[in-house]
Design a protein around this motif. Structure first.
Motif, PDB file in Angstrom:
ATOM      1  N   ARG A 108       0.845  -1.198   0.000  1.00 50.47           N
ATOM      2  CA  ARG A 108       0.000   0.000   0.000  1.00 50.47           C
ATOM      3  C   ARG A 108       0.876   1.242   0.000  1.00 50.47           C
ATOM      4  NH1 ARG A 108      -4.604  -0.682   4.502  1.00 50.47           N
ATOM      5  NH2 ARG A 108      -5.119   1.367   3.629  1.00 50.47           N
ATOM      6  N   PRO A 109       0.657   2.161  -0.932  1.00 46.57           N
ATOM      7  CA  PRO A 109       1.525   3.344  -1.023  1.00 46.57           C
ATOM      8  C   PRO A 109       1.116   4.429  -0.039  1.00 46.57           C
ATOM      9  CG  PRO A 109      -0.114   3.429  -2.738  1.00 46.57           C
ATOM     10  CD  PRO A 109      -0.366   2.145  -1.984  1.00 46.57           C
ATOM     11  N   GLN A 110       2.016   5.359   0.179  1.00 43.41           N
ATOM     12  CA  GLN A 110       1.706   6.543   0.958  1.00 43.41           C
ATOM     13  C   GLN A 110       0.892   7.517   0.095  1.00 43.41           C
ATOM     14  OE1 GLN A 110       2.266   7.128   4.164  1.00 43.41           O
ATOM     15  NE2 GLN A 110       3.295   5.152   4.433  1.00 43.41           N
ATOM     16  N   PRO A 111      -0.203   8.058   0.611  1.00 40.06           N
ATOM     17  CA  PRO A 111      -1.005   8.982  -0.212  1.00 40.06           C
ATOM     18  C   PRO A 111      -0.243  10.272  -0.498  1.00 40.06           C
ATOM     19  CG  PRO A 111      -1.816   8.941   2.057  1.00 40.06           C
ATOM     20  CD  PRO A 111      -0.772   7.866   1.955  1.00 40.06           C
ATOM     21  N   VAL A 112      -0.444  10.784  -1.709  1.00 41.34           N
ATOM     22  CA  VAL A 112       0.136  12.068  -2.101  1.00 41.34           C
ATOM     23  C   VAL A 112      -0.987  12.962  -2.587  1.00 41.34           C
ATOM     24  CG1 VAL A 112       2.457  11.275  -2.647  1.00 41.34           C
ATOM     25  CG2 VAL A 112       0.687  11.064  -4.361  1.00 41.34           C
ATOM     26  N   PRO A 113      -1.006  14.214  -2.183  1.00 46.75           N
ATOM     27  CA  PRO A 113      -2.100  15.096  -2.601  1.00 46.75           C
ATOM     28  C   PRO A 113      -2.053  15.397  -4.091  1.00 46.75           C
ATOM     29  CG  PRO A 113      -0.403  16.329  -1.419  1.00 46.75           C
ATOM     30  CD  PRO A 113      -0.042  14.892  -1.295  1.00 46.75           C
ATOM     31  N   GLY A 114      -3.216  15.418  -4.704  1.00 44.07           N
ATOM     32  CA  GLY A 114      -3.307  15.800  -6.106  1.00 44.07           C
ATOM     33  C   GLY A 114      -3.174  14.666  -7.089  1.00 44.07           C
ATOM     34  N   LEU A 115      -2.976  13.421  -6.617  1.00 46.48           N
ATOM     35  CA  LEU A 115      -2.834  12.312  -7.556  1.00 46.48           C
ATOM     36  C   LEU A 115      -4.111  12.109  -8.360  1.00 46.48           C
ATOM     37  CD1 LEU A 115      -1.321   9.933  -8.743  1.00 46.48           C
ATOM     38  CD2 LEU A 115      -1.998   8.562  -6.756  1.00 46.48           C
ATOM     39  N   ALA A 116      -5.279  12.258  -7.727  1.00 42.52           N
ATOM     40  CA  ALA A 116      -6.538  12.089  -8.450  1.00 42.52           C
ATOM     41  C   ALA A 116      -6.682  13.126  -9.554  1.00 42.52           C
ATOM     42  CB  ALA A 116      -7.716  12.159  -7.485  1.00 42.52           C
ATOM     43  N   ALA A 117      -6.240  14.364  -9.303  1.00 43.80           N
ATOM     44  CA  ALA A 117      -6.313  15.398 -10.339  1.00 43.80           C
ATOM     45  C   ALA A 117      -5.429  15.047 -11.530  1.00 43.80           C
ATOM     46  CB  ALA A 117      -5.909  16.749  -9.749  1.00 43.80           C
ATOM     47  N   LEU A 118      -4.259  14.461 -11.268  1.00 43.58           N
ATOM     48  CA  LEU A 118      -3.356  14.059 -12.355  1.00 43.58           C
ATOM     49  C   LEU A 118      -3.967  12.914 -13.166  1.00 43.58           C
ATOM     50  CD1 LEU A 118      -0.577  14.393 -13.699  1.00 43.58           C
ATOM     51  CD2 LEU A 118       0.328  12.750 -12.044  1.00 43.58           C
ATOM     52  N   VAL A 119      -4.540  11.929 -12.482  1.00 45.91           N
ATOM     53  CA  VAL A 119      -5.168  10.798 -13.178  1.00 45.91           C
ATOM     54  C   VAL A 119      -6.352  11.283 -14.017  1.00 45.91           C
ATOM     55  CG1 VAL A 119      -6.421   8.635 -12.837  1.00 45.91           C
ATOM     56  CG2 VAL A 119      -4.394   9.128 -11.467  1.00 45.91           C
ATOM     57  N   ALA A 120      -7.164  12.174 -13.456  1.00 43.19           N
ATOM     58  CA  ALA A 120      -8.326  12.683 -14.199  1.00 43.19           C
ATOM     59  C   ALA A 120      -7.898  13.451 -15.443  1.00 43.19           C
ATOM     60  CB  ALA A 120      -9.170  13.569 -13.286  1.00 43.19           C
ATOM     61  N   ALA A 121      -6.834  14.240 -15.339  1.00 45.32           N
ATOM     62  CA  ALA A 121      -6.365  15.010 -16.496  1.00 45.32           C
ATOM     63  C   ALA A 121      -5.885  14.087 -17.609  1.00 45.32           C
ATOM     64  CB  ALA A 121      -5.240  15.950 -16.060  1.00 45.32           C
ATOM     65  N   VAL A 122      -5.240  12.984 -17.251  1.00 41.97           N
ATOM     66  CA  VAL A 122      -4.775  12.039 -18.269  1.00 41.97           C
ATOM     67  C   VAL A 122      -5.950  11.330 -18.918  1.00 41.97           C
ATOM     68  CG1 VAL A 122      -3.472   9.915 -18.609  1.00 41.97           C
ATOM     69  CG2 VAL A 122      -2.522  11.735 -17.207  1.00 41.97           C
ATOM     70  N   LEU A 123      -6.952  10.922 -18.133  1.00 37.32           N
ATOM     71  CA  LEU A 123      -8.109  10.221 -18.691  1.00 37.32           C
ATOM     72  C   LEU A 123      -8.958  11.140 -19.556  1.00 37.32           C
ATOM     73  CD1 LEU A 123      -9.289   8.103 -15.633  1.00 37.32           C
ATOM     74  CD2 LEU A 123      -7.994   7.324 -17.607  1.00 37.32           C
ATOM     75  N   ARG A 124      -9.021  12.408 -19.187  1.00 36.37           N
ATOM     76  CA  ARG A 124      -9.903  13.337 -19.901  1.00 36.37           C
ATOM     77  C   ARG A 124      -9.359  13.653 -21.289  1.00 36.37           C
ATOM     78  NH1 ARG A 124      -9.713  16.900 -16.339  1.00 36.37           N
ATOM     79  NH2 ARG A 124     -11.456  16.128 -15.077  1.00 36.37           N
ATOM     80  N   GLN A 125      -8.072  13.898 -21.404  1.00 38.14           N
ATOM     81  CA  GLN A 125      -7.448  14.219 -22.689  1.00 38.14           C
ATOM     82  C   GLN A 125      -6.136  13.437 -22.804  1.00 38.14           C
ATOM     83  OE1 GLN A 125      -7.440  18.631 -22.300  1.00 38.14           O
ATOM     84  NE2 GLN A 125      -8.695  18.625 -24.158  1.00 38.14           N
ATOM     85  N   PRO A 126      -6.228  12.149 -23.135  1.00 38.66           N
ATOM     86  CA  PRO A 126      -5.011  11.314 -23.135  1.00 38.66           C
ATOM     87  C   PRO A 126      -3.975  11.748 -24.153  1.00 38.66           C
ATOM     88  CG  PRO A 126      -7.023   9.988 -23.210  1.00 38.66           C
ATOM     89  CD  PRO A 126      -7.435  11.392 -23.462  1.00 38.66           C
ATOM     90  N   GLY A 127      -4.395  12.331 -25.265  1.00 44.41           N
ATOM     91  CA  GLY A 127      -3.446  12.669 -26.309  1.00 44.41           C
ATOM     92  C   GLY A 127      -2.775  14.011 -26.154  1.00 44.41           C
ATOM     93  N   ARG A 128      -3.120  14.793 -25.147  1.00 45.91           N
ATOM     94  CA  ARG A 128      -2.561  16.138 -24.991  1.00 45.91           C
ATOM     95  C   ARG A 128      -1.420  16.125 -23.985  1.00 45.91           C
ATOM     96  NH1 ARG A 128      -4.425  21.237 -26.300  1.00 45.91           N
ATOM     97  NH2 ARG A 128      -3.771  22.954 -24.960  1.00 45.91           N
ATOM     98  N   PRO A 129      -0.264  16.731 -24.315  1.00 42.76           N
ATOM     99  CA  PRO A 129       0.838  16.793 -23.340  1.00 42.76           C
ATOM    100  C   PRO A 129       0.389  17.453 -22.032  1.00 42.76           C
ATOM    101  CG  PRO A 129       1.597  17.454 -25.513  1.00 42.76           C
ATOM    102  CD  PRO A 129       0.107  17.327 -25.609  1.00 42.76           C
ATOM    103  N   LEU A 130       1.058  17.059 -20.963  1.00 45.90           N
ATOM    104  CA  LEU A 130       0.612  17.453 -19.632  1.00 45.90           C
ATOM    105  C   LEU A 130       1.798  17.955 -18.818  1.00 45.90           C
ATOM    106  CD1 LEU A 130      -1.933  17.399 -17.786  1.00 45.90           C
ATOM    107  CD2 LEU A 130      -1.185  15.147 -17.032  1.00 45.90           C
ATOM    108  N   ALA A 131       1.565  19.030 -18.098  1.00 40.07           N
ATOM    109  CA  ALA A 131       2.569  19.579 -17.178  1.00 40.07           C
ATOM    110  C   ALA A 131       2.009  19.524 -15.766  1.00 40.07           C
ATOM    111  CB  ALA A 131       2.926  21.009 -17.556  1.00 40.07           C
ATOM    112  N   ALA A 132       2.681  18.798 -14.889  1.00 37.86           N
ATOM    113  CA  ALA A 132       2.293  18.712 -13.487  1.00 37.86           C
ATOM    114  C   ALA A 132       3.091  19.755 -12.700  1.00 37.86           C
ATOM    115  CB  ALA A 132       2.554  17.311 -12.948  1.00 37.86           C
ATOM    116  N   MET A 133       2.379  20.686 -12.080  1.00 41.79           N
ATOM    117  CA  MET A 133       3.014  21.808 -11.395  1.00 41.79           C
ATOM    118  C   MET A 133       3.155  21.502  -9.906  1.00 41.79           C
ATOM    119  SD  MET A 133       3.097  23.392 -14.222  1.00 41.79           S
ATOM    120  CE  MET A 133       3.860  24.934 -13.713  1.00 41.79           C
ATOM    121  N   LEU A 134       4.376  21.625  -9.414  1.00 46.43           N
ATOM    122  CA  LEU A 134       4.680  21.389  -8.002  1.00 46.43           C
ATOM    123  C   LEU A 134       5.452  22.568  -7.438  1.00 46.43           C
ATOM    124  CD1 LEU A 134       5.832  17.649  -7.999  1.00 46.43           C
ATOM    125  CD2 LEU A 134       3.830  18.570  -6.815  1.00 46.43           C
TER     126      LEU A 134
END
Length: 561
Positions: free
Chosen positions: A159-185
């Motif tokens: 079981r992994p340690q939870p990290v904030p914002g992972l769901a937002a990253l997964v949703a962005a990939v599923l919503r537009q899989p073909g568009r490049p993505l920048a994760a801001m930290l």
């Protein structure tokens, strides 16, 4: 086992040739050409500090090659023959080591394992930054790569340690899989790297659902890139991590179009179905571990081709991790740009035309086949459930019955036989639903009857069950509800022809009657003289004795006289 060896290339800065490759493990021209292609990504981003380490994974076009590039800023790196350390303007500590080989050998799992342990774990005898120019590097053997990958997958099973914002990253990939993505930290997160946690979560959730689809998803990434506007040119990873900075004045230029996801922003309510499913996937990932949730998703991927069908199937497969559970999902996934085909329609809120999913063999829609197999799984789970979980599954099955989903005929007979041993839980449904028990029983029955009502074990069993006396009321009503729900008049006629004779025969059978009491006398009008004489009277016991004595006395007197 994949026995293919993987080549290495070392990149360093030299005053006469600038930053570039200084050592290879092969003379293969394909590897030398690939090293020139990846040179922009092997160069370290601007502004890195001593001790920096970042990793890039790229799939190269054309030759089916992939590369893992580890970049580091090592002040203790081997000093190359240069006039002085200051001659390069501080570029001497810049080191990059690349692994180049077939995609099957240089996989994303190997890249994540190298991000976890570092390339030095693969080549301890020739660590990056300790190689002189012109030296021939050793090829990486298959057993070393597979050992490191196996260690990574073993760790991913926990079981992994939870990290904030992972769901937002997964949703962005599923919503537009073909568009490049920048994760801001924030910049502080790059001091204690957390990118690996996000990449592992993405690898075992969204990446599993996207494999083999028509979308332009590429499993490539960079754990650190400079701010937008610093265009490297050439090949670039699909997903990059950037430092979130507040810019004043005019916004910076952005050479490539990419979506931006701020991973540390406060979590908001789900904006669409992709957000809802992403949170469900992340909860399952945190509960089951990476390989655990990936195993469930791979079972979905093996059965359904389109991404939309996979997302709907995943929502049902992982429904216990949804909060709150939703009865249905309509995923507005952006399709790859293509000319609109005849019969295409637009998804709600989507900008691109969405073609209907291809029909499966036999003329049935793929989504219907998907729903039928998932429905069979719900039936198989039903006997093991207790309490409220049992009735939740009943509600899902009844909802599928309303949508006219049917279980495949090969599985329907087996499920019907199992449920017949418990009388289809009719007593349990009656106790819980009371007046609504017949509708829930009809919901359990209808998906198993199939499109051909004139054959099959479920229909024969249902006809025999209606002929029985016990529980006849709820079963008769359930059959009537199924008859009312059928859209095809021919199917309704078949159902009536099979069930009504059994019902009428049961109703026509003579029943064992209880003995009847004698009929009471008809009431007579009050006030008649006859009624007075016919009324029963209670005679005292002394009256007959007195009458007998009186007769005897009178008789003696008459004789004496």
């Amino acid at each position: 086992m994949n026995a293919t060896s993987v080549d290495q290339v070392e990149f360093r800065w030299r005053p006469d040739k600038d930053f570039g490759p200084i050592a290879y493990s092969t003379d293969d021209p394909r590897i030398h050409h690939a090293s020139r292609l990846i040179l922009p990504m092997a160069t370290l981003p601007r502004g890195v500090s001593p001790g920096h380490r970042s990793l890039v994974y790229l799939v190269l076009p054309g030759d089916e090659l992939a590369t893992i590039i580890e970049r580091s800023y090592d002040p203790d790196a081997l000093v190359l023959p240069v006039p002085s350390a200051q001659a390069g303007g501080g570029r001497h500590p810049q080191v990059a080591r690349a692994l180049i080989g077939p995609c099957a050998a240089v996989s994303v799992d190997l890249a994540l394992a190298c991000l976890w342990q570092g390339l030095e774990a693969l080549c301890p005898a020739e660590p990056p930054g300790r190689i002189s120019p012109g030296r021939t590097l050793a090829k990486l053997p298959a057993d070393a790569r597979e050992e490191l990958t196996a260690a990574f997958l073993t760790r991913a099973a926990t079981r992994p340690q939870p990290v904030p914002g992972l769901a937002a990253l997964v949703a962005a990939v599923l919503r537009q899989p073909g568009r490049p993505l920048a994760a801001m930290l924030p910049s502080a997160d790059f001091q204690t790297p957390v990118q690996g946690a996000y990449l592992r979560g993405l690898r075992f959730t969204a990446a599993v659902l996207l494999q083999g689809t028509a979308h332009a998803w590429r499993p490539s990434f960079s754990t650190l890139e400079a701010a937008q506007g610093d265009d490297r040119g050439g090949l670039q990873p699909h997903l990059v991590f950037r430092v979130a900075q507040a810019h004043g004045g005019a916004p910076p230029t952005q050479p490539r179009e990419e979506n931006r996801v701020a991973l540390r922003e406060e979590q908001r309510a789900p904006a669409d179905e992709c957000d809802t499913l992403a949170r469900c996937l992340v909860r399952a990932y945190q509960e089951l571990g990476g390989t655990g949730v990936a195993g469930r998703l791979e079972a979905v991927v093996s059965q359904y081709r389109t991404l939309e069908a996979r997302l709907e199937a995943a929502a049902v497969c992982l429904r216990q991790y949804a909060d709150p559970p939703a009865p249905g999902y309509v995923f507005a996934v952006q399709q790859p740009a293509s000319p609109a085909a005849p019969g295409a329609h637009r998804a709600p809120g989507g900008a691109e035309p969405v073609s209907p999913p291809p029909a499966a063999p036999g003329g049935t829609d793929e989504t219907d086949a998907m729903d039928g197999k998932l429905l069979a799984e719900l039936y198989r789970m039903l006997p093991a459930q207790h309490g409220d979980a049992f009735f939740q599954l009943v509600e899902w099955i009844c909802a599928a019955a309303v949508r006219r989903v049917t279980v495949p005929e090969a599985e329907a007979a087996q499920i019907a036989e199992q449920l017949s041993h418990v009388d289809w839980h009719a007593a349990r449904l009656t106790e819980h639903y009371r007046d609504l028990a017949s509708s829930r029983l009809a919901g359990l029955l209808q998906p198993l009857l199939g499109p051909r009502l004139d054959r099959g074990q479920p229909m024969r069993w249902l006809a025999a069950r209606l002929a029985r006396e016990d529980g006849a009321e709820v079963w008769s009503r359930a059959g009537a509800l199924i008859y009312a729900r059928l859209d095809d008049p021919r199917q309704a006629a078949v159902l009536a022809d099979r069930l009504l004779p059994e019902l009428l025969n049961r109703m026509a059978e003579p029943r064992q009657e209880t003995p009847r009491l004698p009929a009471a006398r008809p009431a007579r009008p009050p006030g008649l003289l006859l009624d007075f004489w016919l009324r029963p009277a209670r005679v005292p016991r002394w009256l007959p004795v007195g009458l007998v004595l009186a007769v005897i006395v009178l008789s003696l007197l008459l004789v004496r006289w």
